[in-house]
Design a protein around this motif. Structure first.
Motif, PDB file in Angstrom:
ATOM      1  N   VAL A   1      12.343   1.209   0.576  1.00 55.37           N
ATOM      2  CA  VAL A   1      11.496   2.068   1.404  1.00 55.37           C
ATOM      3  C   VAL A   1      10.295   1.281   1.968  1.00 55.37           C
ATOM      4  N   LEU A   2      10.095   0.062   1.422  1.00 50.45           N
ATOM      5  CA  LEU A   2       8.952  -0.756   1.884  1.00 50.45           C
ATOM      6  C   LEU A   2       9.097  -1.127   3.354  1.00 50.45           C
TER       7      LEU A   2
ATOM      8  N   ILE B   1       0.860  -1.180   0.000  1.00 53.33           N
ATOM      9  CA  ILE B   1       0.000   0.000   0.000  1.00 53.33           C
ATOM     10  C   ILE B   1       0.898   1.231   0.000  1.00 53.33           C
ATOM     11  N   VAL B   2       0.583   2.142  -0.895  1.00 49.18           N
ATOM     12  CA  VAL B   2       1.455   3.293  -1.098  1.00 49.18           C
ATOM     13  C   VAL B   2       0.716   4.578  -0.751  1.00 49.18           C
ATOM     14  N   ASP B   3       1.281   5.336   0.136  1.00 48.28           N
ATOM     15  CA  ASP B   3       0.654   6.587   0.531  1.00 48.28           C
ATOM     16  C   ASP B   3       1.071   7.676  -0.453  1.00 48.28           C
TER      17      ASP B   3
ATOM     18  N   LEU C   1       4.404   1.673   1.842  1.00 45.11           N
ATOM     19  CA  LEU C   1       5.318   2.697   1.357  1.00 45.11           C
ATOM     20  C   LEU C   1       4.753   3.998   1.884  1.00 45.11           C
ATOM     21  N   SER C   2       5.378   4.507   2.910  1.00 40.63           N
ATOM     22  CA  SER C   2       4.781   5.655   3.593  1.00 40.63           C
ATOM     23  C   SER C   2       5.088   6.972   2.882  1.00 40.63           C
ATOM     24  N   GLY C   3       4.118   7.847   2.904  1.00 42.28           N
ATOM     25  CA  GLY C   3       4.312   9.178   2.319  1.00 42.28           C
ATOM     26  C   GLY C   3       4.563  10.221   3.385  1.00 42.28           C
TER      27      GLY C   3
END
Lengths: 307, 179
Positions: free
Chosen positions: A81-82, A44-46, A93-95
């Motif tokens: 970055v995961l 899940i990607v922010d 994947l944090s934003g």
């Protein structure tokens, strides 16, 4: 952005809504948590840069590293970055901490991000997009293999959803041939669209066909590859359950290109509690109406995409 | 006046396949009206009001074309269906006026064709209670005029009334508009 997709590359599903507060992030987290039960690896990607909070929903306070480290080139490989989420198969994947300038990356940067996303060692990438219809949101939305539009049964949300869809369609057509003279033609047509009677992407393609038939063919092909699907969240009244179908039907006939319905989600007090507890509802309250709806929707989406 | 036959666009407009059953046709019509009627949440601010009216009219026309064609091919239509020309009426049954008493006119034609309300319900999939309300001219018992217009077109078409949409329009002329 039209990434060539081989079997081993993940499918990118974008979650947009054209409006904040409709439940995109909660939807994304829970969809991810449902998909991993099918033995799919999910990231899940922010992508809501500047307003990121997927990490909060998953119970992480200040995640490191984040997309900011990738965008600011402290980390070269997006894979690095995961972050694990505590749920088997699901990574984040944090934003978080992404700067405002990163919230509006240049087109080339977006292409780079997408290229890297397509190299992640997962089966599905779920992109949680920000609200609004800015290009940074639209470009991810239209480049995805599946574009999910989350709507709530409120006039403002429906209105924003249509604005978003319209903008997405036109952006998709514009990106077909981003050459200067072509984009000038398009801009000119769009400026005169009322006078020329252009109200749908189909009308625009016909208008382009008058002086650039080859381009019109390309545009029609591009449009075929863009298949948005509608989810209606926070349904309270029985008749609101038809809303996704109705929006899909209206969009399909109005825009002249297929838009599907992925289902509805009943408003569920247990969901509110799960957000407070910072755990996905599908994990915490699997028997609740929200969780059941997510499983139904995940089923539909898997069937739609042939995952 | 000929109503015209359906072209592929008519079916597409209602979102159904050519040759769909009567049930599917009525259901699609109602769903489309529900989606596009003024004030519908599903299409809130998608288009200008004039465009919406045009679209509703187009849906109605498509529905009418499709109904007309499906009835001419329907095997259950009796071959000896009487025409709605009234000068042949028997001495006991004076024909009600099409313009001033459209509900009575519908009932008269229905009875002349030997159908009760349940027969009509089976044929055009509109509830007999609503059909009765149509014959009696009871807006209070019926849904919004946009829907009733569809019912009227289907009913008028079944009874072989000339220009079903014109008939429906005239019928609804003095009806209260929804607030």
């Amino acid at each position: 952005m039209e990434a060539g997709i081989s079997r081993s590359e993940p499918q990118v599903w974008a979650v947009g809504g054209g409006k904040g507060g409709v439940g995109k992030s909660v939807f994304t987290v829970n969809l991810g948590a449902v998909l991993v039960r099918r033995n799919l690896r999910v990231a899940i990607v922010d992508a809501d840069l500047g307003g990121a909070n997927l990490h909060t929903l998953i119970g992480l306070d200040s995640p490191r590293p984040t997309l900011a480290d990738f965008l600011e080139r402290r980390i070269t490989n997006l894979e690095d970055v995961l972050l694990p989420t505590g749920i088997r198969g699901l990574s984040l994947l944090s934003g978080a901490r992404a700067m405002v300038q990163a919230a509006n990356p240049k087109y080339a940067q977006k292409e780079k991000i997408l290229r890297h996303l397509c190299n992640l060692p997962v089966d599905v990438v779920l992109l949680d997009l920000g609200g609004g219809s800015a290009f940074n949101v639209l470009d991810f939305f239209i480049a995805a293999h599946l574009s999910i539009l989350v709507v709530v049964p409120e006039h403002t949300s429906v209105e924003n959803a249509y604005q978003f869809l319209k903008a997405a369609f036109y952006r998709k057509l514009q990106r077909v041939q981003p050459r200067a003279e072509v984009s000038r033609i398009l801009k000119d047509l769009m400026r005169r669209k009322t006078e020329l009677g252009i109200s749908t992407p189909g009308d625009l393609i016909s208008a382009v066909g008058n002086f650039a038939p080859e381009m019109a063919v390309k545009m029609a092909t591009a449009l075929k590859g863009f298949k948005p699907t509608i989810v209606v969240n926070r349904v309270q009244l029985p008749r609101e359950r038809d809303l996704a179908d109705e929006i899909a039907r209206a969009s399909t006939t109005y825009f002249g290109t297929p838009v599907s319905a992925a289902g509805w989600i009943d408003a569920d007090p247990l969901l509110v509690r799960s957000v407070q507890e910072r755990k996905p509802a599908v994990e915490r309250y699997p028997g609740g109406s929200f969780s059941k709806a997510m499983m139904r929707i995940a089923n539909t989406l898997v069937l739609t995409t042939g995952l | 006046m000929m109503t015209g036959s359906p072209d592929p666009g008519d079916w597409a407009l209602l979102g159904i396949e050519p040759g769909a059953s009567a049930d599917e046709i009525h259901c699609a019509f109602r769903k489309n009206i529900e989606t596009w009627k003024p004030g519908a949440l599903a299409t809130y601010n998608l288009m200008e009001p004039e465009e919406r009216q045009e679209r509703l009219a187009a849906i109605e026309t498509a529905y009418e074309h499709i109904l007309a064609s499906s009835q001419s091919t329907e095997a259950t239509v009796p071959a000896n269906l009487p025409t709605p020309v009234m000068h042949g009426a028997g001495p006991t049954a004076a024909a009600p006026d099409r313009e001033s008493a459209p509900g009575d006119y519908l009932r008269y034609l229905r009875q002349r064709q030997g159908m009760n309300l349940k027969d009509v319900e089976r044929r055009i999939k509109i509830n007999h209670v609503q059909l009765e309300a149509i014959e009696e001219g009871r807006p209070d018992l019926l849904p919004a005029p946009v829907f009733v217009r569809g019912f009227l077109i289907a009913y008028a078409q079944l009874l072989n009334i000339e220009d079903p949409s014109g008939f429906a329009k005239a019928y609804l002329k003095d009806w209260p508009q929804p607030g």
